[in-house]
Design a protein around this motif. Sequence first.
Motif: not given
Length: 642
Positions: A344-360, A362-372
């Motif tokens: 599998x080739x990595x393309x991007x990722x996002x990480x969100x706290x589920x307490x803020x999971x109440x809406x739609x 639209x997130x920009x994908x980050x690198x593997x370390x979630x820094x850039x």
Amino acid sequence: MKLSFFPLDDFQTFTEELIDDSGTEDLGSIKFSIHISADLSHTPPPDVQEASMTGSPPLTPPQLKKLVRKPTAYDNIVNRFLGGDQKMDERETPRSTSPFHEKHLTGILSITLVEACNLRPMNKDGSSDPYCKFKLGHQKHKSKVLRRTLDPVWKERFEIRVYSDSSSILEISVYDYEEFGFSDNFIGSAEVDISEFEESKTYKRELDLEKNGGRMICIFNLSRIDESSTDSSCEISPDDLVNIRKTYAMSYNPLNYLTYKWEDVEDVGVLIVKIIKCIDLPEADTLIGSSDPFCFIEVENTRVRTPTLYKTQDPVWNKQFKFHIKDIHSTLNIRVFDEEKNKYNFLGCVKLPILEAHTIHRCLLKDRKLERVGFGEIFLETELIYNPLRAAIKTLLPAEENLLYEEPKFKRNLFMQNFKRVYSLATVVLSLGLWVQRIYNWENKAKSAIALLLYIIIVVSFELYMVPMFAAIVIIYEFLARWVGFKSFETWIMNADLQEQVSKEEEIEDGEDFSLTAKMKMVMGVCQTVQNSLDLVASYCERVKNVFNWTIPFLSFMAASVLISGTIILYFLPLRWLVLAWGINKLTVKLRNPEYEENQELLNFLCRLPSDIELNQMRVITKESSKRSTTQNKAIKSRWHK
């Protein structure tokens, strides 16, 4: 044989003669049948509408691509029956499942191999070199080999495709690895029936290996993938949502806040995640300028995945998942990959706290370390339904262990990052000390007078309930500072000179491209600072210990006398008045005597005591003690060799 069109909904049998490459020798014949069916609601373009042998419209390449999903089969049929003179429509919407065995693929089983314990020893030294094998039908996976252990910890993940005609029994075997080509020794095995697994649920199983081979821990997650995976039929119905809200939310049943069963405390709520689409993903397949993306969705130790969409950089899934939440403070992790044959080739990722999971989102994908920020965007819709009382109780209980967490190895960048974090906290503490020092030195007489008055009022009227009250006041003030625009405590206390110094250092670090020598010097400087700080802490701890073990009898006797005197004074005088007298003396000493130099009596006393290193350096060595130590060392070495 070449045909310009092919009849639909009919079996056609063909017999072909087989000849060698030279075309001279007859190798026999092959007989085969072909049956193609299609949705005739898609009318072909006028320029290709011709009469077929059965009266059905001819197949166009886009229609043929929908019918035959394996690219090689499609290319062969186009070249054989359509002459290869028509090009594939590049804008054709990709299918949602694998082109290989698409008709029979029903799901993907995610296996987390955590650990094993009490395995049967197979080596002469009483250990084993275990590894694990998983088999479902014709699919096999093998874990890494761990050397010389009976309690291996693998922490590996595997994926097995589940087909409609495959077996439902997952075979798990543990072997002891043998070198030099010898056959591996069998330790034990177990079986798991995956037909009992429900979609998007986590199953943690402790499996007993047969023949007393030991016990192993695995986690299973099953993601269903079928023809309905990309339409609305897989979504949770409104009636189910109402039932979920009735189970957890107070708006439907206020007693849910007050009544619960202790065994249901783990069932905090439900998180509903809908992966809508991604756009502008990077090209993983550079030859064709496209990707085969899919998503992993992880909450706590549960992981599911979406179907793979082939040859697209803008996949649309509209796939909905339901997670049973045990802790509302966990995170939602979404990782996008490109599917290849063996990786599998990595393309991007996002990480969100589920307490803020109440809406739609639209997130920009980050690198593997979630820094850039990486390439592409993801659209998702989330909703969290939970019981606040159970969530509060679970907050005070131990959090669920991340079974795949591993200690990070030493890295220069990580070391520098952690050092900067500690340095920033130390800067705040130093700023607080400098602020107290300015009050103590009466640099601003108005502020110092107010501080003295507040100190007297607090000490005189202090009660134990004021401790949580002051902490609550600080939290409420920081809330107002965040949402109303007040000045926070950190900014209010921090010295302006220190703020300017820290900002300058950050600008230098951001703007300068350090060479290798400069980076090495920086690391050496940080290591030296850490080394000296550890020496300072260890020295003071050893000095405190040496007070009680009478290393320096004079200082220990002095400390005992002061402690006895303090005990007598505290017995007859209230602590409140002693603290008041001490504070007034400290705050007014500069006002009474501007030339007074600050004195730290306790630190000055501890500095007179030697640390263990200093005691070893001051130890007197005589000839007799030297001979005795030499004899003892020889005896120890002889016992060691024996």
